[in-house]
Write a protein that holds these residues in place. Structure first.
Motif: not given
Length: 315
Positions: A115-144
């Motif tokens: 979150l601190a990184q996001i507040k700088t205004g520059r994005g980031a790369v997140l290395l995911g995998s086929h472990l678990g469920n990346l779709e859960v990130c949908r919840v984060i994407a829908d935050m105000d």
């Protein structure tokens, strides 16, 4: 075991029509009713998919050797449990898509630094995998006020999945981008997104679909396996912080783990291949750590070590 030359040749049983049907069942009748549909399908798939069943057992045997406390042996029953866990993950995907999964259902670890990184205004790369469920990130994407999340996928159905996402939530901040290989055009597109403060998620545990993929060996679960170089090279080109991302289901709740991986990936020309290999090995260690934490949630139903075995046979 019947061997395919690449994971992409195995196909996906959960195609867009099936996902749309399952989503309707979920929205109309709920999770319990959906399980009546999923379990027979998964049971049939487990029986019919001999290569996938064998690959599941081989993977779980590796886990059992490294983690006796897991109570896994790689038996047929363990493999069936592995597939059933996959079925439940599909239900969780639908819950995330439909909005039934909320922030109250998700626990986080390591979120503060991201979150601190996001507040700088520059994005980031997140290395995911086929472990678990990346779709859960949908919840984060829908935050105000949440940053837009771009997920790179190898499936040819990315645009159809995007339309399905929009049907369930017009304001979804999750965007799927279909790629078969990471090109200069891909890099330019994603560079703009990073500059706009967006997040880019890419799975780093499957080799590319292209005929001559750039890969490196890394030790994973007790043996060498091939990992793609592309996600790491892309992260270095984007010149931004890199994090690992693992979304697991634990004790009935979703848990998202963010870990700072590198402030800036650099691969000097003289030691480029070695530097890339060492970086990939670091990622493989984190993937192994989380696989051993929730082994039944790594959904790669193909022989992950197969290409190494083939290479050795040819030498």
């Amino acid at each position: 075991m019947s061997k395919s030359s690449h994971w992409s040749e195995m196909g996906e049983w959960s195609m867009i029509r099936g996902m749309r049907f399952l989503l309707r069942v979920y929205l109309l009748l709920g999770r319990s009713a959906l399980q009546w549909f999923l379990y027979p399908v998964v049971s049939y798939y487990w029986l019919a998919n001999k290569p996938g069943r064998a690959a599941s057992q081989a993977y779980l045997k590796r886990v059992a050797k490294l983690s006796p406390a897991s109570d896994l042996s790689g038996s047929l029953l363990d493999s069936y449990r592995h597939f059933i866990c996959f079925a439940n993950a599909i239900i969780d995907k639908l819950a995330a898509w439909s909005g039934a999964l909320t922030l109250a259902d998700v626990d986080y670890a390591g979120r503060g630094e991201l979150l601190a990184q996001i507040k700088t205004g520059r994005g980031a790369v997140l290395l995911g995998s086929h472990l678990g469920n990346l779709e859960v990130c949908r919840v984060i994407a829908d935050m105000d006020g949440a940053p837009r999340i771009n997920v790179l996928v190898h499936t040819k159905h990315a645009e159809k999945f995007n339309r399905l996402l929009k049907q369930t939530n017009e304001n979804s901040g999750l965007n799927l981008i279909q790629v078969t290989d990471i090109s200069a055009a891909t890099s330019m597109l994603l560079s703009d997104k990073i500059d706009n403060g967006e997040l880019v998620i890419i799975a780093a545990d499957r080799t590319p679909v292209s005929p001559h993929p750039r890969v490196s060996r890394a030790e994973f679960l007790g043996a060498d396996a091939l990992f793609p170089q592309g996600p790491f090279i892309l992260a270095s080109l984007l010149k931004c912080p890199v994090y690992t991302l693992f979304c697991l289901k634990q004790q009935g709740r979703q848990a998202i783990y963010f870990e700072h991986f590198s402030e800036l990936l650099t691969f000097p020309r003289k030691t480029r291949e070695h530097a890339i290999q060492q970086t990939i090995q670091s990622y493989a260690r984190r993937l192994e750590h989380y696989c051993l934490m929730e082994p039944l949630q790594w959904f790669n139903f193909f022989d992950f070590w197969q290409l190494i075995d083939k290479e050795s046979d040819e030498q």
